[in-house]
Enzyme design. Structure first.
Site, PDB file in Angstrom:
ATOM      1  N   GLU A 113       0.958  -1.180   0.017  1.00 28.13           N
ATOM      2  CA  GLU A 113       0.174  -0.098   0.051  1.00 28.13           C
ATOM      3  C   GLU A 113       1.076   1.096   0.010  1.00 28.13           C
ATOM      4  O   GLU A 113       1.559   1.398   0.903  1.00 28.13           O
ATOM      5  CB  GLU A 113      -0.790   0.129   1.212  1.00 28.13           C
TER       6      GLU A 113
ATOM      7  N   CYS B 108      -3.157   8.786   3.492  1.00 28.15           N
ATOM      8  CA  CYS B 108      -2.937   7.969   2.087  1.00 28.15           C
ATOM      9  C   CYS B 108      -4.203   8.423   1.252  1.00 28.15           C
ATOM     10  O   CYS B 108      -3.953   8.181  -0.051  1.00 28.15           O
ATOM     11  CB  CYS B 108      -2.647   6.833   2.269  1.00 28.15           C
TER      12      CYS B 108
END
Ligand code: NAP
Length: 517
Positions: free
Chosen positions: A256, A295
């Protein structure tokens, strides 16, 4: 000064050399130190694999679910203490600390319920199966069995509690023990979470280990049945995903990474509509929440060219209301960036973007924070930029500034041309699309739907219920293609898949049906 400890082989380990220092981002004062020196990573892995793995595989889903439920409860009971510690360690406001901590307990409790619903099984079949021969006797189906290694989790600094919990929830429910390494700068919060979980007595030995400090030779010891799940920058991911042993052993790796998420306002949305208000409200929140250190934050704002001025005005007005400073001051709405390195990167990043975009709000430089000593603290005010033509921009689609920074990208024509701009970033975690009818949604899905891991559709009828595009929900997939890492986490039951081996079992159906699960 506090010395953080690691939890390995069922006990706490405190190093005496090789320390990295953690700072209070509001005052720049050193507050803690962390080091993993002296840990025998081979022994830590063996302990987790043997003790933790056996304990979890012996438990049913319902029992693993109950364990996750107990973990959620014990963290929730220490919520106030953890909020306070988050502010000290990472400079977040109370609201931003809750976003991380409540995300952690909610995700654990979500997977606790999922475990309960899976019941008294140790694994499950993912399909009914299929007839493979002339008669229905020869049958096959796919089982999902827990992998027999350890799940090593490396997390980014921005979600010290949620990062630990969301990965651990899926691994533990699937039946895999976890070794978790938080980013050093925010590791105090994670260390305290681990301490609370260990003290609760709910965790069987070896199920959860914690590494504060460097991972030493841990990663180069991973093998065939292990899983490595990483969250952080694309640069670090690139270094780690190619480790020779991971490639040679086909260790399962999930990444990720960075993401230049986008918000897209479809053409023709009425300026007085709830959809327009939702768009402005969401985008503002997604720039400022956690000081943009998310994020899933919105980095690019695609708006029809003839509405760009109005959008800019509305966003500047809202961003102008931010009060940047020490979160202990009650009027402060946005804390500092987490580290000096993050501040320097954000300043340099805005300078890069400014080569092709005009700064229309903020300065892209450090500011003094309310309630903080002048010249001290890594404070950074919201900064909005605007390019002339979103389609022709380059750096804006390639460089992630990990702070409260976003760029307006005007586009011409329908949502399809916005989709091309969104796609220029090479893959994102989330795109939010504000529409007032199915046509624009269909147009976007066909033109660019596959470039994001998640599409958040904002429209009038659900405006009051939407949590914001930056909120990751455990029932929905988290991850994105391309530069976002190509990974997949969460997403309800599918989140367990990373930690399970799919095994095709074929044979006599009567025999297969009688095998225990
Ligand atoms: P980072 O510098 O890449 O660090 C991430 C993690 O990797 C930290 O725990 C770090 O530990 C560790 N690490 C660094 N080098 C390592 C090495 N050689 N071996 C083993 N571990 C190593 O990223 P960050 O600054 O913490 O986080 C910000 C980035 O994360 C942003 O780019 C953001 O977009 C991304 N992010 C992505 C997601 C997502 O879900 N896609 C979520 C959050 C953040 P140390 O701190 O000890 O160096």
């Amino acid at each position: 000064m506090k010395t953080l400890r690691s939890f390995v082989q069922g006990g706490w380990h405190q190093a005496d050399t090789g320390f990295a220092t953690l700072h209070n981002p509001c005052t720049e004062e050193p507050i803690a130190q962390a080091s993993s020196a002296g840990i025998d990573f081979g022994a830590a892995l063996a302990f987790a694999r043997d003790r933790g793995g056996s304990a979890l595989r012996a438990m049913t889903f319902a029992e693993r679910g109950a364990l996750l439920g107990a973990m959620s409860k014990s963290l929730y009971e220490k919520r106030d203490e953890l909020i306070e510690l988050s502010s000290l360690n990472t400079g977040v406001t109370r609201k931003d600390a809750k976003f991380d901590l409540d995300g952690a307990t909610f995700t654990l409790s979500y997977y606790a319920k999922l475990g309960e619903s899976l019941g008294a099984k140790h694994w499950f079949a993912e399909d009914e199966g299929a007839q493979l021969g002339r008669s229905p006797r020869f049958w096959g189906r796919h089982l999902r069995l827990p992998r027999r290694g350890v799940a090593v989790h490396i997390n980014a600094f921005n979600f010290p509690a949620w990062g630990l919990a969301e990965k651990a929830a899926c691994a533990i429910l699937a039946g895999m023990p976890v070794i978790s390494k938080p980013a050093t700068s925010s590791a105090w919060v994670t260390e305290r979470c681990a301490e609370i979980l260990v003290d609760s007595g709910a965790l069987p030995e070896g199920v959860l280990s914690l590494i504060c400090g460097s991972t030493g030779d841990l990663l180069s010891r991973l093998g065939e049945q292990d899983v490595f799940a990483f969250t952080g920058s694309a640069d670090t991911a690139l270094k780690l995903r190619g480790l020779p042993n991971l490639l040679a052993s086909s260790t399962r790796v999930n990444i990720e990474a960075d993401s230049l998420n986008a918000a897209v306002l479809a053409p023709g949305i009425d300026r007085d509509s709830e959809t327009w208000d939702l768009f402005v409200q969401d985008v503002t929140r997604e720039i400022m929440q956690k000081t943009g250190q998310k994020c899933t934050a919105v980095r690019r704002i695609f708006v029809p060219r003839d509405e760009a001025d109005e959008v800019q005005e509305a966003l500047c007005e809202r961003l102008g209301s931010a009060v940047v400073g020490d979160p202990h001051e009650s009027s402060v709405t946005m804390g500092p960036l987490a580290t000096e390195g993050q501040l320097r990167d954000a300043e340099a990043g805005v300078e890069k973007l400014a080569a092709e975009a005009a700064i229309v709000h903020g300065t892209g430089k450090r500011v003094d924070g309310r309630g903080a000593a002048p010249g001290k603290g890594w404070f950074f005010a919201p900064t909005l930029l605007r390019v002339n033509d979103g389609g022709a921009a380059d750096v804006v689609h390639r460089h992630e500034v990990f702070g409260p920074v976003s760029t307006i990208c005007p586009y011409e024509g329908g949502v399809e041309s916005a989709a091309a701009g969104v796609g220029a970033a090479g893959g994102t975690l989330v795109t939010s699309l504000y529409v007032d009818g199915p046509q624009a949604l269909t147009g976007y899905l066909s033109a660019g739907g596959a470039t994001s891991g998640r599409l958040y559709v904002g429209s009038e009828k659900v405006a009051a219920q939407l949590p914001g595009s930056g909120t990751t929900l455990p029932a929905m997939l988290h991850g994105g293609p391309g530069r976002a890492g190509g990974g997949e986490e969460l997403g309800g039951l599918s989140g367990l898949g990373l930690y399970q081996q799919r095994v095709a079992v074929t044979g006599d159906r009567a025999l297969l049906d009688r095998a225990g699960d």
